[in-house]
Design an enzyme around this catalytic site. Structure first.
Site, PDB file in Angstrom:
ATOM      1  N   ASP A  21       0.904  -1.212   0.054  1.00 11.84           N
ATOM      2  CA  ASP A  21      -0.117   0.063   0.103  1.00 11.84           C
ATOM      3  C   ASP A  21       0.824   1.192   0.142  1.00 11.84           C
ATOM      4  O   ASP A  21       2.019   1.215   0.358  1.00 11.84           O
ATOM      5  CB  ASP A  21      -1.069  -0.095   1.315  1.00 11.84           C
ATOM      6  CG  ASP A  21      -1.922   0.907   0.972  1.00 11.84           C
ATOM      7  OD1 ASP A  21      -2.416   1.442  -0.030  1.00 11.84           O
ATOM      8  OD2 ASP A  21      -2.797   1.237   2.007  1.00 11.84           O
ATOM      9  N   HIS A  38       2.413   3.345  -9.112  1.00 11.27           N
ATOM     10  CA  HIS A  38       2.537   1.878  -9.126  1.00 11.27           C
ATOM     11  C   HIS A  38       3.364   1.368  -9.937  1.00 11.27           C
ATOM     12  O   HIS A  38       3.770   0.287  -9.576  1.00 11.27           O
ATOM     13  CB  HIS A  38       0.922   1.624  -9.788  1.00 11.27           C
ATOM     14  CG  HIS A  38      -0.376   1.943  -9.096  1.00 11.27           C
ATOM     15  ND1 HIS A  38      -0.489   1.615  -8.024  1.00 11.27           N
ATOM     16  CD2 HIS A  38      -1.368   2.746  -9.682  1.00 11.27           C
ATOM     17  CE1 HIS A  38      -1.563   2.393  -7.656  1.00 11.27           C
ATOM     18  NE2 HIS A  38      -2.180   3.136  -8.543  1.00 11.27           N
ATOM     19  N   LEU A 132      10.458 -20.449  -4.916  1.00  7.85           N
ATOM     20  CA  LEU A 132       9.464 -19.463  -4.513  1.00  7.85           C
ATOM     21  C   LEU A 132       8.249 -19.533  -5.121  1.00  7.85           C
ATOM     22  O   LEU A 132       8.231 -19.574  -6.464  1.00  7.85           O
ATOM     23  CB  LEU A 132      10.021 -18.118  -4.668  1.00  7.85           C
ATOM     24  CG  LEU A 132       9.028 -16.943  -3.898  1.00  7.85           C
ATOM     25  CD1 LEU A 132       8.946 -16.859  -2.661  1.00  7.85           C
ATOM     26  CD2 LEU A 132       9.546 -15.779  -4.419  1.00  7.85           C
TER      27      LEU A 132
HETATM   28  C1  IPE Z   1      -5.752  -2.648  -0.276  1.00  7.41           C
HETATM   29  O1  IPE Z   1      -5.056  -1.481  -0.453  1.00  7.41           O
HETATM   30  C2  IPE Z   1      -5.548  -3.568  -1.444  1.00  7.41           C
HETATM   31  C3  IPE Z   1      -4.239  -3.610  -2.248  1.00  7.41           C
HETATM   32  C4  IPE Z   1      -3.010  -3.415  -1.636  1.00  7.41           C
HETATM   33  C5  IPE Z   1      -4.342  -4.371  -3.425  1.00  7.41           C
HETATM   34  P1  IPE Z   1      -6.137  -0.468  -0.552  1.00  7.41           P
HETATM   35  O2  IPE Z   1      -5.538   0.981  -0.830  1.00  7.41           O
HETATM   36  O3  IPE Z   1      -7.078  -0.532  -1.700  1.00  7.41           O
HETATM   37  O4  IPE Z   1      -6.913  -0.237   0.916  1.00  7.41           O
HETATM   38  P2  IPE Z   1      -7.861   0.806   1.531  1.00  7.41           P
HETATM   39  O5  IPE Z   1      -8.970   1.084   0.702  1.00  7.41           O
HETATM   40  O6  IPE Z   1      -7.015   1.955   2.072  1.00  7.41           O
HETATM   41  O7  IPE Z   1      -8.414  -0.033   2.795  1.00  7.41           O
HETATM   42  C1  IPE Z   2      -1.432   0.260  -3.516  1.00 13.21           C
HETATM   43  O1  IPE Z   2      -1.180   1.429  -3.444  1.00 13.21           O
HETATM   44  C2  IPE Z   2      -1.837  -0.286  -4.907  1.00 13.21           C
HETATM   45  C3  IPE Z   2      -3.110  -0.702  -5.037  1.00 13.21           C
HETATM   46  C4  IPE Z   2      -4.315  -0.779  -4.059  1.00 13.21           C
HETATM   47  C5  IPE Z   2      -3.487  -1.175  -6.286  1.00 13.21           C
HETATM   48  P1  IPE Z   2      -2.445   2.544  -3.571  1.00 13.21           P
HETATM   49  O2  IPE Z   2      -3.011   2.880  -4.961  1.00 13.21           O
HETATM   50  O3  IPE Z   2      -3.577   2.065  -2.471  1.00 13.21           O
HETATM   51  O4  IPE Z   2      -2.134   3.867  -2.779  1.00 13.21           O
HETATM   52  P2  IPE Z   2      -2.363   5.173  -1.826  1.00 13.21           P
HETATM   53  O5  IPE Z   2      -3.045   3.961  -0.380  1.00 13.21           O
HETATM   54  O6  IPE Z   2      -3.453   5.733  -2.510  1.00 13.21           O
HETATM   55  O7  IPE Z   2      -1.437   5.924  -1.271  1.00 13.21           O
HETATM   56 MG    MG Z   3      -3.964   2.526  -0.828  1.00 15.52          MG
END
Ligand code: IPE
Ligand code: IPE
Ligand code: MG
Length: 247
Positions: A21, A38, A132
Site C-alpha cells: 500500500d 504503481h 518460491l
Molecule cells: C488494499 O489497499 C488493496 C491492495 C493493496 C491491493 P487499498 O489502498 O485498496 O486499501 P484501503 O481502501 O485503503 O483499505
Molecule cells: C496500493 O497503493 C496499490 C493498490 C491498491 C493497487 P494505493 O494505490 O492504494 O496507494 P495509496 O493508498 O492511495 O497511497
Molecule cells: Mg491504498
C-alpha cells in the site's frame, strides 16, 4: 554489519503475505500521477522477491488488486492492468531463472483478456519452479474467497457428498483458493494503515502483523529484512502462556 546477518536462518517464515500500500501517496509526494507510483511499486516487488529467494522463504503472497479496487477511477484501473501485463512480460524470464513459480488467487475471469492471458503464460512458463511460489492476489478479497468456499461446500452437502457434521476447519481451508498454501506466519502492510482491507481473512487468524509507515515504492530489501527480524523476535503463543512456550 549487514542487517541480513541478524536473521536466524532456522526461523524463516514459510509464507509471507504483503498488503502493498501507498503507491498513490508516494506519487503525490514526488508530484507525479498515481500510475507513476504503481510503476515504481513494481521495483519493490522485484527486490522483495529477491529477498525471499535469498532467505529461502517459500511463499510470498502479494495483494495487488482487491475486489474493492474495481471502484477506483477507470483510468487508474486500466493503468494498473496494463502495468501488470508489461511487468510480467519484462520480468518473467528473470523470475523464471530465479526459480519463481507464478500463481494467482482471485477472479481471473474479471481481468481484461490480455491480463489473464499474460498470467496464464507466466504460470505455464514457471510451473516447474520450486524456489518460491509468488501468489498474486488479483480481483481478490477474503470475503469473496470465503463465499465461494461456502458455496462449494453447500453444493457437496446438497449432493449428499458431505454431511454438515463433517464440515470442520480443514474442510473450509481445503475449499479456499489458498488451500495449497501454508498459512502466512507474517503479514506486512506498508504505508501505515492499520487495517486488513479484506485480504486473507481466514488465513491470517494467527499471523504476526507488521505495519510500517514506509510507502510501498520506498520499501527496500533492508526493510523487508527488518520485518523478518521483528517477526523472529515475537513470541508466538497461540493462546498458551509464555511459561508453556518457554518451560
Ligand atoms: C488494499 O489497499 C488493496 C491492495 C493493496 C491491493 P487499498 O489502498 O485498496 O486499501 P484501503 O481502501 O485503503 O483499505
Ligand atoms: C496500493 O497503493 C496499490 C493498490 C491498491 C493497487 P494505493 O494505490 O492504494 O496507494 P495509496 O493508498 O492511495 O497511497
Ligand atoms: Mg491504498
Amino acid at each position: 554489519m549487514n542487517i541480513k546477518d541478524n536473521i536466524s536462518l532456522d526461523n524463516i517464515p514459510k509464507h509471507v503475505a504483503i498488503i502493498m500500500d501507498g503507491n498513490g501517496r508516494w506519487a503525490k509526494k514526488v508530484g507525479a500521477l498515481r500510475a507513476f507510483g504503481h510503476k515504481n511499486g513494481v521495483n519493490t516487488v522485484r527486490t522483495t522477491v529477491e529477498a525471499c529467494v535469498e532467505l529461502g522463504i517459500k511463499n510470498l503472497t502479494l495483494y495487488a488488486f482487491s475486489t474493492e479496487n474495481w471502484n477506483r477511477p477507470k483510468l487508474e484501473i486500466n493503468a494498473l492492468m496494463q502495468l501488470l501485463v508489461s511487468s510480467l512480460e519484462k520480468e518473467i524470464d528473470e523470475l523464471d531463472k530465479q526459480g519463481v513459480f507464478i500463481n494467482t488467487i482471485g477472479e481471473m475471469d474479471k481481468l481484461p483478456g490480455n491480463c489473464s492471458k499474460a498470467l496464464s503464460r507466466a504460470k505455464a512458463q514457471t510451473k516447474n519452479n520450486t524456489q518460491l511460489t509468488l501468489t498474486l492476489a488479483l480481483s481478490y478479497s477474503g470475503r469473496w474467497d470465503l463465499t465461494n468456499a461456502i458455496q462449494s461446500i453447500a453444493e457437496k452437502v446438497s449432493e449428499g457428498a458431505l454431511s454438515p457434521q463433517e464440515i470442520d476447519q480443514e474442510i473450509i481451508q481445503e475449499h479456499l483458493s489458498t488451500a495449497h498454501l501454508h498459512e502466512p506466519e507474517l503479514l506486512i502492510r506498508t504505508s501505515g494503515e492499520m487495517r486488513i482491507s479484506n485480504f486473507l481473512l481466514w488465513e491470517i487468524a494467527y499471523s504476526e502483523i507488521y505495519v510500517t509507515e514506509t510507502l510501498w515504492p520506498d520499501f527496500s530489501k533492508e526493510e523487508f529484512f527488518k520485518a523478518i527480524i521483528d517477526y523472529q523476535n515475537r513470541e508466538r503463543r497461540f493462546g498458551k502462556t509464555s511459561e508453556q512456550i518457554n518451560p
